[in-house]
Write a protein that holds these residues in place. Structure first.
Motif, PDB file in Angstrom:
ATOM      1  N   GLY A 170       0.812  -1.210   0.000  1.00  0.00           N
ATOM      2  CA  GLY A 170       0.000   0.000   0.000  1.00  0.00           C
ATOM      3  C   GLY A 170       0.843   1.255   0.000  1.00  0.00           C
ATOM      4  O   GLY A 170       0.553   2.220  -0.717  1.00  0.00           O
ATOM      5  N   PHE A 171       1.920   1.249   0.809  1.00  0.00           N
ATOM      6  CA  PHE A 171       2.801   2.416   0.898  1.00  0.00           C
ATOM      7  C   PHE A 171       3.544   2.632  -0.413  1.00  0.00           C
ATOM      8  O   PHE A 171       3.573   3.748  -0.949  1.00  0.00           O
ATOM      9  N   TYR A 172       4.128   1.574  -0.969  1.00  0.00           N
ATOM     10  CA  TYR A 172       4.921   1.728  -2.191  1.00  0.00           C
ATOM     11  C   TYR A 172       4.052   2.153  -3.377  1.00  0.00           C
ATOM     12  O   TYR A 172       4.426   3.028  -4.153  1.00  0.00           O
ATOM     13  N   THR A 173       2.898   1.525  -3.527  1.00  0.00           N
ATOM     14  CA  THR A 173       2.048   1.864  -4.673  1.00  0.00           C
ATOM     15  C   THR A 173       1.349   3.208  -4.509  1.00  0.00           C
ATOM     16  O   THR A 173       0.857   3.775  -5.486  1.00  0.00           O
ATOM     17  N   SER A 174       1.307   3.732  -3.293  1.00  0.00           N
ATOM     18  CA  SER A 174       0.668   5.034  -3.095  1.00  0.00           C
ATOM     19  C   SER A 174       1.408   6.138  -3.843  1.00  0.00           C
ATOM     20  O   SER A 174       0.821   7.169  -4.179  1.00  0.00           O
ATOM     21  N   PHE A 175       2.704   5.916  -4.124  1.00  0.00           N
ATOM     22  CA  PHE A 175       3.442   6.912  -4.902  1.00  0.00           C
ATOM     23  C   PHE A 175       2.935   6.957  -6.350  1.00  0.00           C
ATOM     24  O   PHE A 175       2.973   8.020  -6.988  1.00  0.00           O
ATOM     25  N   ILE A 176       2.474   5.815  -6.855  1.00  0.00           N
ATOM     26  CA  ILE A 176       1.854   5.812  -8.181  1.00  0.00           C
ATOM     27  C   ILE A 176       0.561   6.615  -8.143  1.00  0.00           C
ATOM     28  O   ILE A 176       0.251   7.399  -9.054  1.00  0.00           O
ATOM     29  N   GLN A 177      -0.221   6.436  -7.068  1.00  0.00           N
ATOM     30  CA  GLN A 177      -1.473   7.181  -6.938  1.00  0.00           C
ATOM     31  C   GLN A 177      -1.216   8.684  -6.849  1.00  0.00           C
ATOM     32  O   GLN A 177      -1.907   9.484  -7.488  1.00  0.00           O
ATOM     33  N   ALA A 178      -0.222   9.060  -6.056  1.00  0.00           N
ATOM     34  CA  ALA A 178       0.115  10.479  -5.942  1.00  0.00           C
ATOM     35  C   ALA A 178       0.623  11.032  -7.263  1.00  0.00           C
ATOM     36  O   ALA A 178       0.440  12.215  -7.570  1.00  0.00           O
ATOM     37  N   SER A 179       1.252  10.166  -8.067  1.00  0.00           N
ATOM     38  CA  SER A 179       1.796  10.612  -9.352  1.00  0.00           C
ATOM     39  C   SER A 179       0.703  11.015 -10.320  1.00  0.00           C
ATOM     40  O   SER A 179       0.925  11.857 -11.202  1.00  0.00           O
ATOM     41  N   VAL A 180      -0.482  10.416 -10.199  1.00  0.00           N
ATOM     42  CA  VAL A 180      -1.602  10.823 -11.053  1.00  0.00           C
ATOM     43  C   VAL A 180      -1.941  12.288 -10.783  1.00  0.00           C
ATOM     44  O   VAL A 180      -2.089  13.095 -11.707  1.00  0.00           O
ATOM     45  N   ALA A 181      -2.043  12.640  -9.494  1.00  0.00           N
ATOM     46  CA  ALA A 181      -2.262  14.045  -9.137  1.00  0.00           C
ATOM     47  C   ALA A 181      -1.070  14.890  -9.546  1.00  0.00           C
ATOM     48  O   ALA A 181      -1.227  16.049  -9.946  1.00  0.00           O
ATOM     49  N   GLY A 182       0.134  14.302  -9.464  1.00  0.00           N
ATOM     50  CA  GLY A 182       1.332  15.022  -9.872  1.00  0.00           C
ATOM     51  C   GLY A 182       1.290  15.422 -11.341  1.00  0.00           C
ATOM     52  O   GLY A 182       1.790  16.485 -11.723  1.00  0.00           O
ATOM     53  N   GLY A 183       0.692  14.574 -12.178  1.00  0.00           N
ATOM     54  CA  GLY A 183       0.562  14.921 -13.589  1.00  0.00           C
ATOM     55  C   GLY A 183      -0.320  16.134 -13.795  1.00  0.00           C
ATOM     56  O   GLY A 183      -0.030  17.004 -14.633  1.00  0.00           O
ATOM     57  N   PHE A 184      -1.404  16.225 -13.032  1.00  0.00           N
ATOM     58  CA  PHE A 184      -2.290  17.384 -13.101  1.00  0.00           C
ATOM     59  C   PHE A 184      -1.562  18.639 -12.634  1.00  0.00           C
ATOM     60  O   PHE A 184      -1.631  19.699 -13.278  1.00  0.00           O
ATOM     61  N   ILE A 185      -0.809  18.514 -11.531  1.00  0.00           N
ATOM     62  CA  ILE A 185      -0.067  19.665 -11.001  1.00  0.00           C
ATOM     63  C   ILE A 185       0.994  20.121 -11.989  1.00  0.00           C
ATOM     64  O   ILE A 185       1.174  21.324 -12.228  1.00  0.00           O
ATOM     65  N   LEU A 186       1.714  19.167 -12.583  1.00  0.00           N
ATOM     66  CA  LEU A 186       2.744  19.520 -13.564  1.00  0.00           C
ATOM     67  C   LEU A 186       2.125  20.244 -14.756  1.00  0.00           C
ATOM     68  O   LEU A 186       2.718  21.193 -15.287  1.00  0.00           O
ATOM     69  N   SER A 187       0.935  19.824 -15.170  1.00  0.00           N
ATOM     70  CA  SER A 187       0.282  20.510 -16.294  1.00  0.00           C
ATOM     71  C   SER A 187      -0.010  21.969 -15.946  1.00  0.00           C
ATOM     72  O   SER A 187       0.173  22.866 -16.780  1.00  0.00           O
ATOM     73  N   LEU A 188      -0.433  22.218 -14.718  1.00  0.00           N
ATOM     74  CA  LEU A 188      -0.687  23.595 -14.292  1.00  0.00           C
ATOM     75  C   LEU A 188       0.606  24.394 -14.210  1.00  0.00           C
ATOM     76  O   LEU A 188       0.662  25.561 -14.622  1.00  0.00           O
ATOM     77  N   ILE A 189       1.675  23.775 -13.677  1.00  0.00           N
ATOM     78  CA  ILE A 189       2.958  24.470 -13.538  1.00  0.00           C
ATOM     79  C   ILE A 189       3.488  24.894 -14.901  1.00  0.00           C
ATOM     80  O   ILE A 189       3.922  26.042 -15.101  1.00  0.00           O
ATOM     81  N   VAL A 190       3.476  23.965 -15.854  1.00  0.00           N
ATOM     82  CA  VAL A 190       4.005  24.279 -17.187  1.00  0.00           C
ATOM     83  C   VAL A 190       3.167  25.368 -17.844  1.00  0.00           C
ATOM     84  O   VAL A 190       3.713  26.311 -18.447  1.00  0.00           O
ATOM     85  N   VAL A 191       1.852  25.276 -17.738  1.00  0.00           N
ATOM     86  CA  VAL A 191       0.988  26.307 -18.315  1.00  0.00           C
ATOM     87  C   VAL A 191       1.284  27.673 -17.704  1.00  0.00           C
ATOM     88  O   VAL A 191       1.432  28.677 -18.415  1.00  0.00           O
ATOM     89  N   LEU A 192       1.396  27.725 -16.390  1.00  0.00           N
ATOM     90  CA  LEU A 192       1.638  29.002 -15.716  1.00  0.00           C
ATOM     91  C   LEU A 192       3.010  29.568 -16.066  1.00  0.00           C
ATOM     92  O   LEU A 192       3.163  30.781 -16.247  1.00  0.00           O
ATOM     93  N   LEU A 193       4.024  28.706 -16.165  1.00  0.00           N
ATOM     94  CA  LEU A 193       5.370  29.174 -16.520  1.00  0.00           C
ATOM     95  C   LEU A 193       5.399  29.742 -17.933  1.00  0.00           C
ATOM     96  O   LEU A 193       5.968  30.819 -18.172  1.00  0.00           O
ATOM     97  N   VAL A 194       4.797  29.025 -18.872  1.00  0.00           N
ATOM     98  CA  VAL A 194       4.799  29.505 -20.256  1.00  0.00           C
ATOM     99  C   VAL A 194       3.991  30.796 -20.373  1.00  0.00           C
ATOM    100  O   VAL A 194       4.406  31.753 -21.046  1.00  0.00           O
TER     101      VAL A 194
END
Length: 533
Positions: free
Chosen positions: A159-183
């Motif tokens: 559960g602990f190890y795979t939770s990083f995969i789950q957090a990474s899904v949200a990380g993809g959304f956050i990265l999309s916002l970061i790149v948009v805001l930077l550009v």
């Protein structure tokens, strides 16, 4: 839940290996979901709609853009079938190398498609094809990454190890916002609106190169290698997913009890909040993206926490608690967000309610032009994000705060709204109100973390290893693809059709209620069941 005995001949991965496995799998998942979500991030701001789906009607453009978003989700189940088959037959590693390559190429392609003004209907057609390719790729990515990590996890830490995969899904959304805001921050606004928005799509090529470089360093899953060496791999994983003893019940629970419920909570906490702020609440686009991005980033820890907790209390308990709390807290949290985002608009809606009366008030959000006066007035209110109610009357009329509006034209209505205290321009909330919105978003991501954090481990443990990739991916992507992928479109349609900016939340609550019942009744409880024995 299905188990497999560990192969004693296979040495346990070292701490360095585990870090590489989690890092490479998580980064790949972040990049893959970045590719998928960058479309949604820009659809919420209206750029996708006016570039590829111009319809002469802002509401129609928005709905068509979200329909394009949903198309990608709609093809995820097919991707799950195709790549699930390959993952169970050929291996976990090489399958998700193929999926991430397909995703990166399709995403970069969006950045090169000419506008509809240049090539006409070919533009939306090409966009839809690329969204289909993205959906196919994503259908194979998540299951591969989650299973790969789960099959490397030592006992008691899945559960602990795979939770990083789950957090990474949200990380993809956050990265999309970061790149948009930077550009956006680097380019002049005119350049951003003209062609600069394409850069985040093309940037996917860089992310693809990094992800491939890291994933080529990985070896195959030890569980798959054990099955292959003993000749236990499935001949037809797709067929066996439906014929393996007891698996139909597992598929039903995974689809209607797990995937459907968790995904509508997650998308509501991210995309619905973003669309709600930028649309009905009239918050400045950049400010809304910053607020949601910071809130989502602050909530990443929930996924890790509840994944870790599920190793101790079982997978079922956090999910059931998350569903129950969502049913209780969803509307109140959005009410607070609405009041804090635009206090003037919220106060005007409360103190000066808008009522549109007419003989039938026919209004279709999909119509390029409304057929009657009442429909035109409702169309204006919908575009402006103004809440309204309707009533039957012999003739068309509008009242604001009980006072009749003189004239039944959209221009007269807009002037009356401004005179009644409705601020129809874009606003930036005060620092105190931004803090309040952030708190609500963090609580919403907490609900998502409760239901989403333990899920990769749960689904990996739920199915037999020989058909795990297919059996996990198919219900997961049907649930997330249809229940979740169509959420922005359905919720925005409900809001446009009813005039209630909170009306779309009923869709989320209906799906969550269904998921809660299925999970409570049909999902086995108790402590964890290790996927390796």
């Amino acid at each position: 839940m299905a188990t497999i005995a560990a192969n004693d001949d296979l040495s346990a991965p070292s701490a360095h290996d585990i870090r590489l496995i989690i890092t490479a799998s998580s980064l790949g998942t972040i990049f893959e979901w970045y590719d998928f979500f960058i479309y949604g991030t820009l659809a919420a701001s209206g750029i996708i709609g006016r570039t590829f789906f111009p319809a002469g009607n802002e509401v129609v453009q928005t709905l068509l853009a979200w329909a394009g978003f949903a198309v990608g989700f709609g093809f995820r189940p097919l991707g799950a079938v195709v790549f699930g088959y390959l993952g169970d037959r050929l291996g976990r590693k090489y399958t998700f190398l193929v999926t991430i390559t397909l995703m990166g190429v399709a995403t970069a392609g969006v950045g090169f498609v000419p506008s509809a003004a240049s090539i006409g209907l070919a533009a939306p057609a090409i966009i839809l094809v690329l969204r289909i390719l993205q959906g196919l790729a994503l259908g194979g990515e998540y299951g591969g990454a989650a299973i790969y990590v789960a099959e490397h996890a030592p006992p008691g830490k899945s559960g602990f190890y795979t939770s990083f995969i789950q957090a990474s899904v949200a990380g993809g959304f956050i990265l999309s916002l970061i790149v948009v805001l930077l550009v956006k921050g680097v380019l002049p606004d005119a350049v951003w609106q003209d062609w600069g928005w394409r850069i985040p799509f093309i940037f996917s090529i860089v992310l693809l190169a990094v992800s491939l470089w890291m994933r080529f360093k990985l070896s195959e899953s030890p569980v798959f290698k054990a099955m292959k060496s003993s000749g236990e791999t499935a001949r037809n994983p797709f067929v066996e997913s439906f014929t393996y003893p007891g698996n139909l019940k597992r598929l039903f629970v995974a689809l209607f009890g797990i995937a459907a419920g968790l995904t509508v909570i997650w998308y509501t906490s991210m995309f619905t909040v973003l669309a709600f702020l930028q649309g009905p609440m009239r918050v400045d686009d950049t400010a809304a993206q910053l607020i949601v991005g910071v809130g989502a980033a602050a909530g990443l820890g929930w996924f890790i926490l509840f994944g870790w907790l599920s190793d101790r209390v079982g997978r079922k308990l956090p999910i059931v608690v998350g569903y129950a709390l969502t049913l209780v807290m969803l509307f109140p949290l959005f009410w607070v967000i609405g009041a804090a985002a635009n206090p003037g608009l919220a106060s005007a809606a409360r103190e000066m309610p808008v009522i549109v009366s007419g003989p039938h008030c026919a209004y279709s959000p999909f119509a390029q032009k409304q057929t009657d006066t009442c429909g035109k007035l409702l169309d204006l209110l919908s575009k402006k994000g103004v809440a309204y109610s309707t009533s039957m009357a012999p003739a068309t009329a509008v009242s604001i705060g009980g006072q009749a509006v003189h004239g039944d034209t959209p221009e007269a209505l807009e002037a009356a709204l401004v005179a009644s205290g409705y601020n129809l321009g874009k606003v930036v909330p005060s620092p105190g109100n931004i803090a309040l919105i952030l708190l609500c978003i963090i609580l919403l991501t907490g609900l998502a973390g409760l239901t989403y954090g333990p899920v990769a481990a749960l689904l990996s443990e739920l199915f037999p290893p020989r058909i795990r990739y297919s059996s996990m991916s198919i219900p997961y992507h049907i649930g997330t693809g249809y229940f979740g992928g169509f959420l922005p479109f359905i919720s925005q349609y409900i809001v446009a059709r009813t005039g209630n900016p909170y009306g779309g939340l009923w869709y989320t609550l209906g799906v969550v209620l269904m998921a809660l019942v299925v999970t409570v009744v049909m999902l086995p409880g108790g402590k964890r069941h290790e996927h390796r024995g």
